[in-house]
Enzyme design. Structure first.
Site, PDB file in Angstrom:
ATOM      1  N   TYR A   1      -0.656  -8.105  -0.840  1.00 48.42           N
ATOM      2  CA  TYR A   1       0.618  -7.103  -0.712  1.00 48.42           C
ATOM      3  C   TYR A   1       0.964  -6.697   0.369  1.00 48.42           C
ATOM      4  O   TYR A   1       0.092  -6.819   1.517  1.00 48.42           O
ATOM      5  CB  TYR A   1       0.632  -5.853  -1.794  1.00 48.42           C
TER       6      TYR A   1
ATOM      7  N   LYS B   1      -5.343  -7.786   3.290  1.00 50.73           N
ATOM      8  CA  LYS B   1      -4.520  -6.678   2.499  1.00 50.73           C
ATOM      9  C   LYS B   1      -4.472  -7.310   0.907  1.00 50.73           C
ATOM     10  O   LYS B   1      -3.528  -7.673   0.401  1.00 50.73           O
ATOM     11  CB  LYS B   1      -3.100  -6.734   3.069  1.00 50.73           C
TER      12      LYS B   1
ATOM     13  N   GLU C   1     -12.052   3.228   8.950  1.00 47.90           N
ATOM     14  CA  GLU C   1     -10.457   3.593   8.928  1.00 47.90           C
ATOM     15  C   GLU C   1     -10.349   4.483   7.859  1.00 47.90           C
ATOM     16  O   GLU C   1     -11.405   5.051   7.432  1.00 47.90           O
ATOM     17  CB  GLU C   1      -9.688   2.266   8.558  1.00 47.90           C
TER      18      GLU C   1
ATOM     19  N   LEU D   1      -8.426  -2.985   8.153  1.00 42.78           N
ATOM     20  CA  LEU D   1      -7.235  -3.578   8.030  1.00 42.78           C
ATOM     21  C   LEU D   1      -6.487  -3.475   9.409  1.00 42.78           C
ATOM     22  O   LEU D   1      -6.419  -2.376   9.886  1.00 42.78           O
ATOM     23  CB  LEU D   1      -6.042  -3.098   6.923  1.00 42.78           C
TER      24      LEU D   1
HETATM   25  N1  PMP Z   1      -5.698   0.543   6.416  1.00 46.32           N
HETATM   26  C1  PMP Z   1      -5.629   0.583   5.299  1.00 46.32           C
HETATM   27  C2  PMP Z   1      -6.914   0.433   4.291  1.00 46.32           C
HETATM   28  C3  PMP Z   1      -4.426   0.517   4.643  1.00 46.32           C
HETATM   29  O1  PMP Z   1      -4.238   0.613   3.274  1.00 46.32           O
HETATM   30  C4  PMP Z   1      -3.145   0.576   5.469  1.00 46.32           C
HETATM   31  C5  PMP Z   1      -1.690   0.925   4.777  1.00 46.32           C
HETATM   32  N2  PMP Z   1      -1.525  -0.237   4.136  1.00 46.32           N
HETATM   33  C6  PMP Z   1      -3.301   0.730   6.692  1.00 46.32           C
HETATM   34  C7  PMP Z   1      -4.845   0.674   7.203  1.00 46.32           C
HETATM   35  C8  PMP Z   1      -2.338   0.999   7.819  1.00 46.32           C
HETATM   36  O2  PMP Z   1      -1.494  -0.339   7.793  1.00 46.32           O
HETATM   37  P1  PMP Z   1       0.023  -0.326   8.069  1.00 46.32           P
HETATM   38  O3  PMP Z   1       0.110   0.242   9.439  1.00 46.32           O
HETATM   39  O4  PMP Z   1       0.310  -1.978   8.159  1.00 46.32           O
HETATM   40  O5  PMP Z   1       0.638   0.177   7.077  1.00 46.32           O
END
Ligand code: PMP
Length: 282
Positions: free
Chosen positions: A33, A145, A177, A201
């Site tokens: 996603y 993701k 994270e 991620l």
């Molecule tokens: N890490 C994880 C595990 C996430 O779910 C997200 C949010 N989708 C992020 C980091 C931040 O990613 P982004 O800045 O692309 O929203």
């Protein structure tokens, strides 16, 4: 505002959009996603999000349509719903099989679902949050993701029980994270963030914040950060598409910058807002 979702070529009310019980997304979370912010009817950093979608698809072996078609889908989603600001959710799964089988029993057509919902954060008032350290119990491909988010959800629940807003995850003391965000640390004027390896991620907001920090001539390092280092940090903030840049007031019992947004974080928040305005006006 109309609230129509996209499912496999149809525009439907969310309550009428149905997926097969044999969909591999439902049975195995066999899908990926993206979440893409929309400001003033414009998707923000769309190409970076679609490139990550492609990387996730490649990693799980899912053949997807050309990226231009998802670009059109996002534009149509915004138009159909007459959305000004919001978050696009785009999900692709391996599709519906005839029965439950770990490996598909036949070639399947992927399921494609997209919706848009309002933001639930006020950007004009950056509210410092409290986070709790927790062992990262997730799998070892957090760079994908994936819709397999059970570990993330369990960690969020554990966090809620501790009255914290978000976990700060670590593996044997090395910080990874959050359950749905990335972390940055400010130490003696340097900006530190864990490297984008398979344990996190690579957030699009993270990438953008690094870019902005470099434009501001800040010293940025993608480097391992350890729980033992936390006491020495001057400021901490988290990033995500839904929360942009959010200051962290407290990690467990450690309070940063008297619980207020620190100057480096404030500078980056301002730069982020300016970059948003520029991209919207392009
Ligand atoms: N890490 C994880 C595990 C996430 O779910 C997200 C949010 N989708 C992020 C980091 C931040 O990613 P982004 O800045 O692309 O929203």
């Amino acid at each position: 505002m109309a609230n129509l979702v996209y499912l496999n070529g149809d525009w439907l009310a969310a309550s009428s959009a149905k997926v097969s019980v044999n969909d591999r997304g439902f049975l195995f979370a066999d899908g990926i996603y993206e979440v893409i912010p929309v400001y003033q009817r414009r998707p923000f950093l769309l190409n970076l999000h679609l490139e990550r979608l492609q990387r996730s698809a490649q990693a799980i072996g899912l053949a997807i349509a050309p990226l231009a078609s998802y670009q059109s889908l996002v534009t149509e989603l915004i138009d159909v719903n007459d959305s000004v600001d919001g978050l696009v959710y785009l999900q692709l799964t391996f599709g519906a099989d005839s029965h439950r089988n770990h490996l598909p029993s036949q070639p399947l057509t992927p399921t494609c679902y997209a919706s848009i919902s309002p933001f639930n954060v006020r950007w004009d008032i950056p509210t410092p949050v409290k986070v709790a350290t927790m062992e990262d119990i997730r799998w070892l491909r957090c760079d994908i993701k994936s819709t397999s988010l059970l570990g993330n959800v369990m960690l969020k629940r554990a966090c809620q029980q501790q009255h914290a807003d978000e976990p700060l995850l670590h593996r044997n003391g090395r910080i990874t994270e959050g359950a749905s965000c990335n972390y940055f640390f400010v130490k003696q004027g340097r900006l530190l963030t864990p490297p984008a390896d398979h344990l996190i991620l690579a957030g699009i907001t993270r990438t953008w914040v690094i870019e902005l920090a470099q434009q501001l001539a800040m010293d940025v390092s993608e480097t391992p950060v350890f729980l033992d280092d936390l006491m020495t940090m001057d400021e901490v903030f988290l990033t995500s598409s839904s929360r942009e840049i959010q200051p962290v007031a407290q990690i467990d019992d450690i309070i940063f910058h008297q619980g207020q947004c620190g100057p480096v974080t404030a500078q980056l928040i301002q730069a982020f807002h300016t970059s948003k305005r520029h991209l919207i006006q392009e």
